[in-house]
Design a protein around this motif. Structure first.
Motif, PDB file in Angstrom:
ATOM      1  N   ALA A 347       0.829  -1.217   0.000  1.00  0.00           N
ATOM      2  CA  ALA A 347       0.000   0.000   0.000  1.00  0.00           C
ATOM      3  C   ALA A 347       0.859   1.261   0.000  1.00  0.00           C
ATOM      4  CB  ALA A 347      -0.997   0.018   1.155  1.00  0.00           C
ATOM      5  N   ILE A 348       2.079   1.146  -0.529  1.00  0.00           N
ATOM      6  CA  ILE A 348       2.890   2.353  -0.730  1.00  0.00           C
ATOM      7  C   ILE A 348       2.498   2.909  -2.096  1.00  0.00           C
ATOM      8  CG2 ILE A 348       5.237   3.231  -1.050  1.00  0.00           C
ATOM      9  CD1 ILE A 348       6.175   0.965   0.839  1.00  0.00           C
ATOM     10  N   GLY A 349       2.019   4.133  -2.112  1.00  0.00           N
ATOM     11  CA  GLY A 349       1.508   4.693  -3.356  1.00  0.00           C
ATOM     12  C   GLY A 349       1.461   6.205  -3.295  1.00  0.00           C
ATOM     13  N   PRO A 350       0.920   6.814  -4.374  1.00  0.00           N
ATOM     14  CA  PRO A 350       1.006   8.268  -4.547  1.00  0.00           C
ATOM     15  C   PRO A 350       0.096   9.078  -3.624  1.00  0.00           C
ATOM     16  CG  PRO A 350       0.040   7.210  -6.495  1.00  0.00           C
ATOM     17  CD  PRO A 350       0.319   6.127  -5.527  1.00  0.00           C
ATOM     18  N   PHE A 351       0.625   9.422  -2.469  1.00  0.00           N
ATOM     19  CA  PHE A 351      -0.060  10.207  -1.454  1.00  0.00           C
ATOM     20  C   PHE A 351       0.264  11.685  -1.715  1.00  0.00           C
ATOM     21  CE2 PHE A 351      -0.080  11.322   3.304  1.00  0.00           C
ATOM     22  CZ  PHE A 351      -1.462  11.266   3.395  1.00  0.00           C
ATOM     23  N   ARG A 352      -0.687  12.580  -1.437  1.00  0.00           N
ATOM     24  CA  ARG A 352      -0.453  14.013  -1.750  1.00  0.00           C
ATOM     25  C   ARG A 352      -0.937  14.927  -0.650  1.00  0.00           C
ATOM     26  NH1 ARG A 352      -3.017  13.001  -7.539  1.00  0.00           N
ATOM     27  NH2 ARG A 352      -1.391  11.600  -8.218  1.00  0.00           N
ATOM     28  N   TRP A 353      -0.329  16.087  -0.528  1.00  0.00           N
ATOM     29  CA  TRP A 353      -0.829  17.096   0.410  1.00  0.00           C
ATOM     30  C   TRP A 353      -0.759  18.465  -0.257  1.00  0.00           C
ATOM     31  CZ3 TRP A 353       2.991  13.613   0.930  1.00  0.00           C
ATOM     32  CH2 TRP A 353       4.315  14.069   0.978  1.00  0.00           C
ATOM     33  N   ILE A 354      -1.755  19.264   0.029  1.00  0.00           N
ATOM     34  CA  ILE A 354      -1.939  20.543  -0.673  1.00  0.00           C
ATOM     35  C   ILE A 354      -2.060  21.655   0.373  1.00  0.00           C
ATOM     36  CG2 ILE A 354      -3.517  21.834  -2.196  1.00  0.00           C
ATOM     37  CD1 ILE A 354      -3.927  18.219  -2.358  1.00  0.00           C
ATOM     38  N   ALA A 355      -1.242  22.703   0.237  1.00  0.00           N
ATOM     39  CA  ALA A 355      -1.278  23.830   1.179  1.00  0.00           C
ATOM     40  C   ALA A 355      -2.420  24.758   0.762  1.00  0.00           C
ATOM     41  CB  ALA A 355       0.055  24.569   1.162  1.00  0.00           C
ATOM     42  N   LEU A 356      -3.499  24.743   1.528  1.00  0.00           N
ATOM     43  CA  LEU A 356      -4.695  25.501   1.138  1.00  0.00           C
ATOM     44  C   LEU A 356      -4.501  27.003   1.291  1.00  0.00           C
ATOM     45  CD1 LEU A 356      -7.118  22.982   2.815  1.00  0.00           C
ATOM     46  CD2 LEU A 356      -6.886  23.328   0.353  1.00  0.00           C
ATOM     47  N   SER A 357      -3.505  27.393   2.072  1.00  0.00           N
ATOM     48  CA  SER A 357      -3.195  28.821   2.229  1.00  0.00           C
ATOM     49  C   SER A 357      -2.637  29.401   0.940  1.00  0.00           C
ATOM     50  CB  SER A 357      -2.131  28.991   3.311  1.00  0.00           C
ATOM     51  OG  SER A 357      -0.938  28.324   2.898  1.00  0.00           O
ATOM     52  N   GLY A 358      -2.067  28.536   0.089  1.00  0.00           N
ATOM     53  CA  GLY A 358      -1.368  29.014  -1.098  1.00  0.00           C
ATOM     54  C   GLY A 358       0.091  29.359  -0.820  1.00  0.00           C
ATOM     55  N   GLU A 359       0.544  29.141   0.422  1.00  0.00           N
ATOM     56  CA  GLU A 359       1.922  29.493   0.806  1.00  0.00           C
ATOM     57  C   GLU A 359       2.877  28.326   0.556  1.00  0.00           C
ATOM     58  OE1 GLU A 359       2.976  32.402   1.885  1.00  0.00           O
ATOM     59  OE2 GLU A 359       0.975  33.306   1.949  1.00  0.00           O
ATOM     60  N   ALA A 360       3.866  28.550  -0.317  1.00  0.00           N
ATOM     61  CA  ALA A 360       4.854  27.502  -0.595  1.00  0.00           C
ATOM     62  C   ALA A 360       5.634  27.123   0.669  1.00  0.00           C
ATOM     63  CB  ALA A 360       5.817  27.978  -1.675  1.00  0.00           C
ATOM     64  N   GLU A 361       5.786  28.087   1.565  1.00  0.00           N
ATOM     65  CA  GLU A 361       6.556  27.836   2.781  1.00  0.00           C
ATOM     66  C   GLU A 361       5.933  26.690   3.601  1.00  0.00           C
ATOM     67  OE1 GLU A 361       9.441  28.671   3.402  1.00  0.00           O
ATOM     68  OE2 GLU A 361       9.606  28.159   5.523  1.00  0.00           O
ATOM     69  N   ASP A 362       4.604  26.558   3.563  1.00  0.00           N
ATOM     70  CA  ASP A 362       3.953  25.462   4.292  1.00  0.00           C
ATOM     71  C   ASP A 362       4.484  24.105   3.813  1.00  0.00           C
ATOM     72  OD1 ASP A 362       2.525  27.335   5.635  1.00  0.00           O
ATOM     73  OD2 ASP A 362       0.543  26.765   4.878  1.00  0.00           O
ATOM     74  N   ILE A 363       4.655  23.991   2.506  1.00  0.00           N
ATOM     75  CA  ILE A 363       5.158  22.713   1.957  1.00  0.00           C
ATOM     76  C   ILE A 363       6.614  22.508   2.382  1.00  0.00           C
ATOM     77  CG2 ILE A 363       5.679  21.459  -0.205  1.00  0.00           C
ATOM     78  CD1 ILE A 363       2.670  21.617   0.401  1.00  0.00           C
ATOM     79  N   ARG A 364       7.380  23.574   2.392  1.00  0.00           N
ATOM     80  CA  ARG A 364       8.798  23.450   2.810  1.00  0.00           C
ATOM     81  C   ARG A 364       8.893  23.003   4.269  1.00  0.00           C
ATOM     82  NH1 ARG A 364      10.558  24.062  -2.177  1.00  0.00           N
ATOM     83  NH2 ARG A 364      10.077  26.055  -3.128  1.00  0.00           N
ATOM     84  N   ILE A 365       8.004  23.537   5.102  1.00  0.00           N
ATOM     85  CA  ILE A 365       8.037  23.137   6.522  1.00  0.00           C
ATOM     86  C   ILE A 365       7.712  21.643   6.633  1.00  0.00           C
ATOM     87  CG2 ILE A 365       6.844  23.446   8.756  1.00  0.00           C
ATOM     88  CD1 ILE A 365       6.514  26.442   7.962  1.00  0.00           C
ATOM     89  N   ILE A 366       6.749  21.199   5.835  1.00  0.00           N
ATOM     90  CA  ILE A 366       6.387  19.763   5.863  1.00  0.00           C
ATOM     91  C   ILE A 366       7.556  18.930   5.313  1.00  0.00           C
ATOM     92  CG2 ILE A 366       4.732  18.028   5.063  1.00  0.00           C
ATOM     93  CD1 ILE A 366       2.628  20.323   4.932  1.00  0.00           C
ATOM     94  N   ASP A 367       8.211  19.423   4.256  1.00  0.00           N
ATOM     95  CA  ASP A 367       9.412  18.738   3.725  1.00  0.00           C
ATOM     96  C   ASP A 367      10.429  18.520   4.853  1.00  0.00           C
ATOM     97  OD1 ASP A 367       8.482  18.708   1.124  1.00  0.00           O
ATOM     98  OD2 ASP A 367       9.755  20.343   0.415  1.00  0.00           O
ATOM     99  N   ASP A 368      10.680  19.591   5.617  1.00  0.00           N
ATOM    100  CA  ASP A 368      11.686  19.495   6.695  1.00  0.00           C
ATOM    101  C   ASP A 368      11.283  18.441   7.722  1.00  0.00           C
ATOM    102  OD1 ASP A 368      13.140  21.425   5.500  1.00  0.00           O
ATOM    103  OD2 ASP A 368      12.478  23.071   6.805  1.00  0.00           O
TER     104      ASP A 368
END
Ligand code: NAD
Length: 556
Positions: A347-368
């Motif tokens: 069950a390893i597969g294409p999981f996704r998350w979307i920053a609803l604020s529109g702020e790229a920084e949110d994704i970077r924080i999650i990356d970290d």
């Protein structure tokens, strides 16, 4: 009408973040889509809503929707709002499902022309498409798997030939580049080439095969990564390469070959002249598309014979070729069975998350967070580093990562905590592709050559959707194939919103664990060793009917 883009920022237009999230997801699929005027998101016909009145009605309804109501959508058209309860999905939908015997392309086009049905693709009508980045890790993992199996672990100095730079296929050049290869992408529509260049997914373009080959040769000789878009028709270019004795290392195709009327452009046609032919002589156009596909697939088979790794990348090109006389088209492998099944079985597969604020920084924080907390997960940490460097955002900032059972919920709960603590600029939506362990039955893509022969059984995606509703997901969708995919597939989609609340904790944990839990059990049921091991190590409650075999013989 003004171009639709997803709302950004912290101001709500709906009565809660869950509703606002789904509205932004709907707007986002259109923002990222290929032809907004027609509401088409990708794969030639994959639409976000039935028509413009339906779109506007959905938007209005989401704005009015209470926390304890459920909006019902049938093939992109809102039908009604029902009083349910706060733990029920806000939206349930069924898109393009036809009764078995009637599930043909002809019936689909007829019902579509009558305005009764649309094909929702997988993630288009379910409002989950995040641009070409949505499939990019899948394409990259395929190339990596080929590298491991056939080329000593690296594609440096290797030549990939492919076609199609559309909504999904557009991920190929960047995925090839990230895998260190030299990749040539044949595309018949110049504006698609330009779109991928503008998005940073493609490096060079030309309409000269000679020039393209010169660049590719140079990159191969110097072991340099390179992506080239060649304006041309794959049905002409593939046989021409054979004629010239050019031999790629890897060959595939991601044109919209699944659809002979709206998708694949036959040799001798431009996208514009195909548009005219579609209206004036559709039968002739379909026959020409079928004949061209047959020529292209014959060339693919010959490349295979001459030693290339050749695979079908999920566009039904082999089935079309069989219809048009290439009886051995299925000698070409399907990517899922050949390269990704060991992952899907866990069950390893294409999981996704979307920053609803529109702020790229949110994704970077999650990356970290991921790099810190999942450092022992090679697939994920390698990918996040690459994605952070190379993958540009499209629409609302989003990320894809191939996570499996329990890891998805671990990530989502941590993100919900970050939202709660105000460390992100806004809530985050979690979703996944329909091409996921429990979520798809497609005997020519996802479930081809299953170990137990259960390829065509569509109980699994239906169970998956029902279980996701019972597990408090925010949006649940059941899709089937339309157009050229009619009768070929059934799939299920799910979206859950991390709005920082404790209710979201419960939804995320329950829905995500049950979604992947069923995925592991689907493959365990088919007898895959990796799944049975996952059942044991992760404590998934599987009912083992084999244990009852001795008892049942005494009952009889
Ligand atoms: P799309 O319609 O957005 O793009 C298809 C592209 O192919 C277009 O740009 C078109 O101009 C080009 N094309 C058509 N005929 C051509 C020809 N003869 N030669 C060269 N170019 C040609 O479709 P998409 O969203 O990119 O999807 C492509 C295919 O991939 C579909 O069949 C889709 O169902 C499939 N798909 C596979 C996966 C997967 O996981 N492997 C995921 C999503 C979609």
């Amino acid at each position: 009408m003004k171009k639709i883009t997803a709302e950004r920022g912290g101001v709500l237009r709906c009565k809660g973040w869950r509703q606002e999230a789904l509205l932004r997801m709907l707007e986002n699929v259109l923002e990222n889509g290929e032809n907004q005027k027609e509401l088409i998101v990708y794969a030639s016909l994959g639409k976000a809503a039935r028509n413009w009145p339906s779109y506007l009605a959905i938007v209005d309804t989401l704005k009015q929707l209470e926390e304890d109501e459920t909006l019902v959508i049938q093939s992109g058209k809102p039908i009604g709002v029902f009083k349910t309860h706060r733990q029920a999905p806000l939206v349930v939908m069924a898109n393009c499902n036809l009764v078995g015997r009637w599930a043909t392309s002809e019936n689909f086009y007829d019902l579509q022309d009558k305005g009764l049905i649309i094909w929702g693709g997988l993630t288009a009508a379910a409002w989950q498409y995040i641009g070409s980045q949505g499939v990019i890790q899948g394409t990259y993992e395929i190339f990596q798997s080929i590298a491991r199996i056939h080329f000593g672990g690296n594609l440096r100095g290797r030549f990939i030939l492919t076609a199609g730079l559309g909504g999904m296929g557009g991920a190929q050049p960047l995925a090839g580049y990230m895998a260190n290869a030299a990749i040539l992408c044949v595309e018949v529509a110049e504006e698609r080439i330009d779109k991928r260049m503008a998005a940073g997914y493609l490096q060079r373009k030309t309409d000269s095969l000679d020039e393209a080959l010169l660049w590719i040769d140079e990159a191969v000789s110097n072991g340099k990564s390179l992506s080239v878009g060649l304006l041309g028709n794959a049905a002409d270019v593939y046989p021409e390469l054979l004629r010239r004795g050019v031999q790629p290392d890897i060959v595939t195709d991601q044109t919209s070959a699944h659809d002979l009327l709206y998708g694949y452009i036959p040799s001798g046609y431009s996208p514009e002249s195909a548009g005219v032919a579609r209206r004036e002589h559709p039968t002739k156009l379909q026959a020409a598309a079928g004949a061209s596909i047959a020529n292209e697939v014959k060339a693919m088979l010959e490349f295979k014979k001459r030693g290339a790794v050749v695979f079908d990348n999920g566009n039904n090109i082999r089935s079309q070729a069989v219809q048009y006389g290439v009886t051995n088209a299925f000698e070409i492998d399907i990517f899922t069975e050949a390269f990704l099944r060991p992952l899907f079985a866990r069950a390893i597969g294409p999981f996704r998350w979307i920053a609803l604020s529109g702020e790229a920084e949110d994704i970077r924080i999650i990356d970290d967070y991921i790099l810190k907390e999942f450092s022992d997960n090679d697939i994920v940490s390698n990918w996040i580093k690459l994605a952070n460097t190379y993958v540009p955002f499209e629409g609302l900032p989003a990320r894809i990562g191939w996570f499996g059972h329990k890891d998805r919920s671990k990530l989502a709960l941590a993100v919900n905590q970050l939202v709660r603590e105000g460390k992100l600029a806004g809530p985050v939506a979690f979703s996944r592709d329909h091409l996921d362990a429990a979520a798809m039955a497609h005997p020519n893509i996802m479930t081809e050559r299953m170990k137990d022969g259960s390829d065509a059984i569509s109980d699994w995606p239906l169970l998956n959707a029902m279980l996701n509703c019972s597990s408090m997901a925010d949006l649940v969708a059941i899709h089937s194939g339309g157009g050229g995919y009619s009768g070929y597939m059934t799939s299920a989609g799910v979206t859950i919103v991390a709005d920082g609340s404790e209710e979201s904790d419960t939804r995320l944990r329950t829905a995500l664990d049950n979604d992947t839990g069923l995925g592991v059990l689907r493959y365990a049921d088919a007898g895959y060793e990796q799944s049975l091991a996952e059942v044991r190590t992760k404590g998934i409650a599987r009912i083992d009917t084999h244990r009852y075999e001795t008892i049942s013989s005494t009952v009889k």
